[in-house]
Write a protein that holds these residues in place. Structure first.
Motif, short mmCIF file in Angstrom:
data_model
loop_
_atom_site.label_atom_id
_atom_site.label_comp_id
_atom_site.label_asym_id
_atom_site.label_seq_id
_atom_site.Cartn_x
_atom_site.Cartn_y
_atom_site.Cartn_z
N VAL A 80 0.98 -1.34 0.16
CA VAL A 80 -0.13 -0.07 0.08
C VAL A 80 1.05 1.33 0.04
N VAL A 81 0.58 2.00 -1.02
CA VAL A 81 1.67 3.35 -0.93
C VAL A 81 0.79 4.54 -0.47
N PRO A 82 1.28 4.97 0.49
CA PRO A 82 0.45 6.06 1.26
C PRO A 82 0.42 7.33 0.60
N SER A 83 -0.74 8.13 0.78
CA SER A 83 -0.87 9.29 0.10
C SER A 83 -0.06 10.30 0.72
N LEU A 84 0.25 11.25 -0.20
CA LEU A 84 1.04 12.35 0.30
C LEU A 84 0.63 12.86 1.58
N TYR A 85 -0.91 12.94 1.66
CA TYR A 85 -1.51 13.52 2.92
C TYR A 85 -0.89 12.74 4.18
N GLU A 86 -0.79 11.41 3.99
CA GLU A 86 -0.31 10.46 5.19
C GLU A 86 0.94 10.66 5.27
N ARG A 87 2.07 11.24 4.46
CA ARG A 87 3.42 11.33 4.57
C ARG A 87 3.76 12.81 4.49
N ARG A 88 2.91 13.81 5.49
CA ARG A 88 3.29 15.14 5.26
C ARG A 88 4.67 15.55 5.69
N THR A 144 -8.79 3.22 -0.16
CA THR A 144 -8.11 3.76 1.06
C THR A 144 -9.04 3.68 2.16
N LEU A 145 -10.26 4.24 1.89
CA LEU A 145 -11.27 4.34 2.93
C LEU A 145 -11.57 2.99 3.49
N ASP A 146 -11.73 1.88 2.77
CA ASP A 146 -11.94 0.77 3.41
C ASP A 146 -10.62 0.07 4.42
N ARG A 147 -9.54 0.28 3.74
CA ARG A 147 -8.21 -0.15 4.45
C ARG A 147 -8.15 0.50 5.86
N LYS A 148 -8.56 1.96 6.02
CA LYS A 148 -8.78 2.66 7.26
C LYS A 148 -9.55 2.07 8.04
N LEU A 149 -10.76 1.85 7.50
CA LEU A 149 -11.93 1.25 8.40
C LEU A 149 -11.42 -0.28 9.19
N LYS A 150 -10.80 -1.01 8.10
CA LYS A 150 -10.26 -2.24 8.71
C LYS A 150 -9.08 -1.97 9.60
N LYS A 151 -8.33 -0.85 9.30
CA LYS A 151 -7.22 -0.75 10.18
C LYS A 151 -7.71 -0.24 11.65
N TYR A 152 -8.50 0.35 11.69
CA TYR A 152 -9.20 0.99 12.95
C TYR A 152 -10.39 0.09 13.61
N GLY A 153 -10.73 -0.89 12.89
CA GLY A 153 -11.59 -1.62 13.42
C GLY A 153 -13.20 -1.19 13.48
N ALA A 207 -8.16 18.40 21.51
CA ALA A 207 -7.02 18.46 22.20
C ALA A 207 -6.65 17.33 23.05
N GLY A 208 -5.22 17.13 22.85
CA GLY A 208 -5.06 15.80 23.69
C GLY A 208 -5.02 14.61 23.08
N LEU A 209 -5.79 14.53 21.89
CA LEU A 209 -5.94 13.21 21.18
C LEU A 209 -4.85 12.99 20.20
N SER A 210 -4.40 11.53 19.87
CA SER A 210 -3.33 11.36 18.81
C SER A 210 -4.10 11.69 17.60
N LEU A 211 -3.05 11.55 16.56
CA LEU A 211 -3.50 11.91 15.20
C LEU A 211 -4.54 10.92 14.66
N GLU A 212 -4.22 9.86 14.83
CA GLU A 212 -5.15 8.46 14.38
C GLU A 212 -6.28 8.70 15.16
N ALA A 213 -6.48 8.88 16.24
CA ALA A 213 -7.64 9.17 17.15
C ALA A 213 -8.83 10.16 16.45
N ILE A 214 -7.90 11.34 15.98
CA ILE A 214 -8.60 12.40 15.19
C ILE A 214 -9.06 12.00 14.08
N GLU A 215 -8.31 11.05 13.22
CA GLU A 215 -8.57 10.59 12.06
C GLU A 215 -9.77 9.81 12.19
N GLN A 216 -9.90 8.75 13.09
CA GLN A 216 -10.88 7.99 13.33
C GLN A 216 -12.26 8.74 13.43
#
Length: 687
Positions: A540-548, A674-683, A638-647
Motif C-alpha cells: 500500500v503506497v501512502p498518500s502524500l497527505y499521510e506522509r506530510r 483507502t477508506l476501506d483499508r482505514k476502516l479495517k485498520k481502525y476496526g 486537544a490531547g488526542l493522537s492523530l490516529e484518534a482524530i482521523e478515526q
C-alpha cells in the motif's frame, strides 16, 4: 598481351607493314597540327585529360575518350565509352575497330588521320583552309613516351574461365584460382582493415616478385560529415597508407598522381612500363625517384566508386610486370574490396550496436535513479523495507494506493532491486485501451488479424520475457481479457491475436490499482480467482497527505531535478511558500506536487520561490466545500493522537453520509479503497 586479346576485330586482314610502325596526324581544322609516331609496344590514349598521350582540347572530347593499340593482327582503335562517341570514316564505332592506312578518325572538331608511313602524308592534300605546317613527334619523343600504358582492365578474365582457350592456360588458371580461393578463406578470418591489407600486399609481393607495394585507402567518412568534392591530384593526396612493403626497405614515397587519376576517372586497372625514362612524368611523380621500370595500379572499388588503390612497382628491368600479372592483381583486388567492405559494414553495425548498448545502460542507470523512493517518514521507511524484502522473490505484487501516489515508482523499485534488473521493465496502462487493443498489447498479433494489423507485433508479455511486466489500472480489464490473463499467470502458453503458435514467457508481474477490487469482485466486475492470483503480496503506497513529513523533501528534490534538466540554478522556497506547501492537502498526491513545483520554478522570475508563485488546483476547494481534510486540531480534540482524530473525522463523515462509502471517500479526498483499508485498520464498522 594487351586488353584486346579476347576481342574479335570488326575488319579482317588489316594492312600490316613489316616493322609495325604507324603514324597519327591530328588536326583541329585550322592547321595540319601534330604528328605522332605510334609505338606498337604501348597504348596511345586520346582524350581531354592531361595524362593522355594524345591531348585534344575540345569540349566534345571526354577526359579519356579513346585509345589506339597494336596486337598480332594489326592496329586497332577503341572508344572508351566516351560521351559523344568516336567516328571512323564518318561512322561511330561501338567495338574495337581495325585500322588500315588512310583511315579518318573524328573526335569532336578534331580530325585524326591514321597512316602506316610518313610518306603517305606527303601525298595527301592539306585540309581546306589548313596550314601545311606539321610538327612530327617522332624519334626522341617516342622514347620519352615509352613509359605509358601497356594494358588496362575494367574486369578480369578470372570471372570468365572460358576466356582461357588453351589447356595450358586453363591449367594455370585453375592453379591461380585455387590460390585465390585459399587466400579468400584466410582473408575472411582477419578482424582489422590493416591486418587484411597487409595480408593481401604480402601475397602480391611474394607471388608477383615485385619490389615495392602499397595499399592506400580514403579515410572513412564520419557520420554526418560532408564529403569534400575533390578533383585531380587532391584525391591522391587524401589517400592514407594502410600497408606498405619494400624488399630493399626503401622509404615510402607518394604514389604517381597521373596514373592514380586515370584509375579514379575510369575505374580501370593499369599496367605501365619504363616510367623512370619519361622526363615529363619524372618531374611530377615520385616514381622517377625510385627508378620504377613497371607499375600496376588497381582500383579498390564498390561498383563505380573507387575508395582506394593498390600500387605495385618493379625496379628491375629484367623483372617486368605482365598483363597476366595485371589480371591476377585485379582479381585479388576485387576480392579484397568485397571482404573489406563487409568488414567495414560489420564495424559500423558493431559501433552502432555498442552505442545502443551504452545508451541502454545509461537509460537504465537513469531509470534506477528515478526509481529511488524519496522520503524519510515512517510510512515511507516501512514501504522501502517491504520493497527490499519482496524484490528478492518472483512473487506477484499488487500495489495499491491513490492516483499519483507513486505506484509505478514502487513497481520500478521492485524491478531494479531484483535479479531481473538487467532485463526489460515493461509498462502497460490497462485503462487507456479498448478491449481488442488491450488484448493485442498484452499478447501481440499477427499480420492481417484485424483491420490495421499491417505486420506482426510482439506483445508486452513477450517483450518482458526474463524481466518485469507492470500493469497499471489492472482493475479496468474486461472479464474476457481477465480470463486469458489468468491462464497466463497460471503458467499456460498464450497465442498472439490471429495466431496459433503457443508462446511462453518468464515474466515477473507487478499490478497496480486504485480501484476497490473487493467491491468489484462482489459486484461481479472482477474475477474472484484472478483477485486471489494477484493478491499474493500487497503493498500500500501512502498518500502524500499521510506522509506530510516528506512534502518539503520531495519539493526540494523536484527543484533540483528540474533545474538540472533545464540547465538552470536551483531555487529555494521562501517561508510563505513552505507554509503553503505544508497546509495544502494534495488531492493529486506526488504527481500534483511535482507539477506544481515545476510550474512555479519555470514561471518565477526571482531566484527564490515565493508563495505567490504556487498555483494549486481547484479540487481542494471543491472537497472543502463539503468536508475538507482536517488541517488543524480543534479545541475539543486537544490531547488526542492523530490516529484518534482521523478515526473521529472518518466516523463523522460516514454518519453524515449514511455510511455511503463512495460519497464519504469523495468528501474525505481519498480513494474508496483507502477508506476501506482505514476502516479495517481502525476496526470501524456501521453500528
Amino acid at each position: 598481351m594487351t586488353s584486346t586479346e579476347s576481342t574479335s576485330p570488326t575488319t579482317s586482314n588489316p594492312s600490316k607493314p613489316s616493322d609495325d610502325e604507324a603514324f597519327l596526324l591530328v588536326s583541329d581544322g585550322q592547321s595540319w597540327g601534330k604528328m605522332y609516331k605510334l609505338n606498337p609496344a604501348q597504348v596511345a590514349t586520346i582524350g581531354r585529360g592531361s595524362s593522355n598521350r594524345i591531348l585534344i582540347l575540345d569540349d566534345m572530347c571526354s577526359r579519356n575518350h579513346a585509345e589506339i593499340f597494336h596486337i598480332d593482327t594489326g592496329w586497332f582503335i577503341r572508344d572508351l565509352k566516351s560521351r559523344n562517341g568516336t567516328l571512323v570514316n564518318g561512322s561511330p564505332i561501338d567495338r574495337d575497330f581495325s585500322l588500315n592506312g588512310g583511315e579518318e578518325i573524328r573526335i569532336g572538331s578534331y580530325q585524326l588521320t591514321f597512316e602506316l608511313s610518313v610518306a603517305n602524308f606527303q601525298q595527301r592534300p592539306p585540309s581546306s583552309g589548313a596550314d601545311r605546317t606539321t610538327e612530327i613527334k617522332t624519334g626522341d619523343d617516342s622514347a620519352k613516351q615509352a613509359h605509358e600504358i601497356v594494358s588496362r582492365r575494367s574486369k578480369t578474365r578470372y570471372h570468365d574461365p572460358d576466356a582461357f582457350a588453351s589447356n595450358e592456360s586453363r591449367q594455370k588458371f585453375g592453379e591461380e584460382f585455387s590460390r585465390l580461393y585459399k587466400l579468400a578463406l584466410k582473408m575472411s578470418t582477419v578482424s582489422t582493415t590493416q591486418e587484411l591489407s597487409r595480408m593481401v600486399l604480402n601475397h602480391l609481393m611474394t607471388f608477383l616478385g615485385v619490389d615495392i607495394g602499397a595499399v592506400l585507402l580514403f579515410p572513412e567518412k564520419r557520420p554526418g560529415a560532408r564529403e569534400p568534392i575533390l578533383e585531380g591530384p587532391l584525391r591522391s593526396q587524401r589517400l592514407a597508407v594502410v600497408a606498405y612493403e619494400s624488399k630493399e626497405e626503401m622509404p615510402y614515397q607518394r604514389v604517381s598522381a597521373s596514373l592514380s587519376e586515370i584509375v579514379f576517372d575510369t575505374g580501370e586497372a593499369i599496367l605501365a612500363r619504363d616510367i623512370a625514362t619519361d622526363s615529363r612524368l619524372a618531374t611530377r611523380d615520385s616514381l622517377g625517384q625510385i627508378q620504377a621500370k613497371s607499375v600496376i595500379c588497381t582500383p579498390i572499388r564498390r561498383g563505380e566508386q573507387v575508395f582506394g588503390l593498390i600500387h605495385l612497382y618493379t625496379t628491375n628491368v629484367d623483372n617486368q610486370l605482365t598483363t597476366e600479372d595485371l589480371e591476377y592483381t585485379l582479381a585479388l583486388t576485387d576480392q579484397f574490396a568485397q571482404i573489406l567492405l563487409t568488414m567495414r559494414d560489420r564495424e559500423v553495425l558493431e559501433k552502432g550496436l555498442q552505442a545502443v548498448v551504452n545508451e541502454n545502460r545509461h537509460l537504465k542507470a537513469q531509470l534506477e535513479l528515478e526509481s529511488e523512493i524519496i522520503g524519510c517518514s515512517p510510512e515511507i521507511e516501512r514501504l522501502k523495507r517491504d520493497i527490499q524484502q519482496i524484490a528478492e522473490t518472483d512473487a506477484i505484487v499488487l500495489v495499491r494506493g491513490e492516483s499519483g501516489a507513486g505506484k509505478e515508482l514502487v513497481a520500478r523499485a521492485i524491478h531494479y532491486n531484483s535479479h531481473r534488473k538487467a532485463n526489460a521493465f515493461v509498462c502497460l496502462n490497462c485503462a487507456a485501451l479498448s478491449e481488442s487493443l488491450l488484448e493485442s498489447e498484452l499478447f501481440g498479433h499477427e499480420k492481417g488479424s484485424f483491420t490495421g494489423a499491417t505486420g506482426r507485433k510482439i506483445g508486452k508479455f513477450e517483450a518482458a520475457d526474463q524481466g518485469t511486466l507492470f500493469l497499471d489500472e489492472v482493475g479496468e480489464m474486461s472479464l474476457s481479457i481477465q480470463a486469458k490473463f489468468l491462464r497466463v499467470l497460471e503458467g499456460h502458453a498464450f497465442e498472439r491475436v490471429g495466431g496459433n503458435a503457443p508462446i511462453k514467457a518468464d515474466v515477473r508481474l507487478v499490478a497496480a490499482t486504485n480501484r476497490d477490487l473487493e467491491s468489484a469482485v462482489r459486484e461481479g466486475h472482477f474475477r474472484k480467482d484472478l483477485y486471489f492470483r494477484l493478491h499474493v503480496v500487497e503493498l500500500v503506497v501512502p498518500s502524500l497527505y499521510e506522509r506530510r513529513d516528506d512534502i518539503l523533501i520531495l519539493a526540494d528534490h523536484f527543484v533540483e531535478r528540474i533545474a538540472e534538466k533545464n540547465g538552470r540554478i536551483p531555487k529555494y522556497f521562501e517561508p510563505d511558500a513552505v507554509q503553503m506547501l505544508l497546509e495544502y492537502t494534495w488531492p493529486g498526491n506526488i504527481r500534483e506536487l511535482k507539477h506544481t513545483v515545476e510550474r512555479a520554478f519555470l514561471l518565477s522570475r526571482s531566484d527564490k520561490l515565493r508563495g505567490e508563485d504556487l498555483k494549486f488546483s481547484q479540487l481542494e476547494e471543491d472537497f472543502s466545500s463539503s468536508a475538507p481534510r482536517p488541517t488543524a486540531v480543534s479545541g475539543d480534540s486537544a490531547g488526542l493522537s492523530l490516529e484518534a482524530i482521523e478515526q473521529q473525522h472518518i466516523l463523522t463523515v460516514l454518519d453524515n453520509q449514511g455510511w455511503n462509502k463512495s460519497r464519504a471517500a469523495q468528501i474525505l479526498g481519498i480513494e474508496r479503497s483507502t477508506l476501506d483499508r482505514k476502516l479495517k485498520k481502525y476496526g470501524l464498522n456501521k453500528s
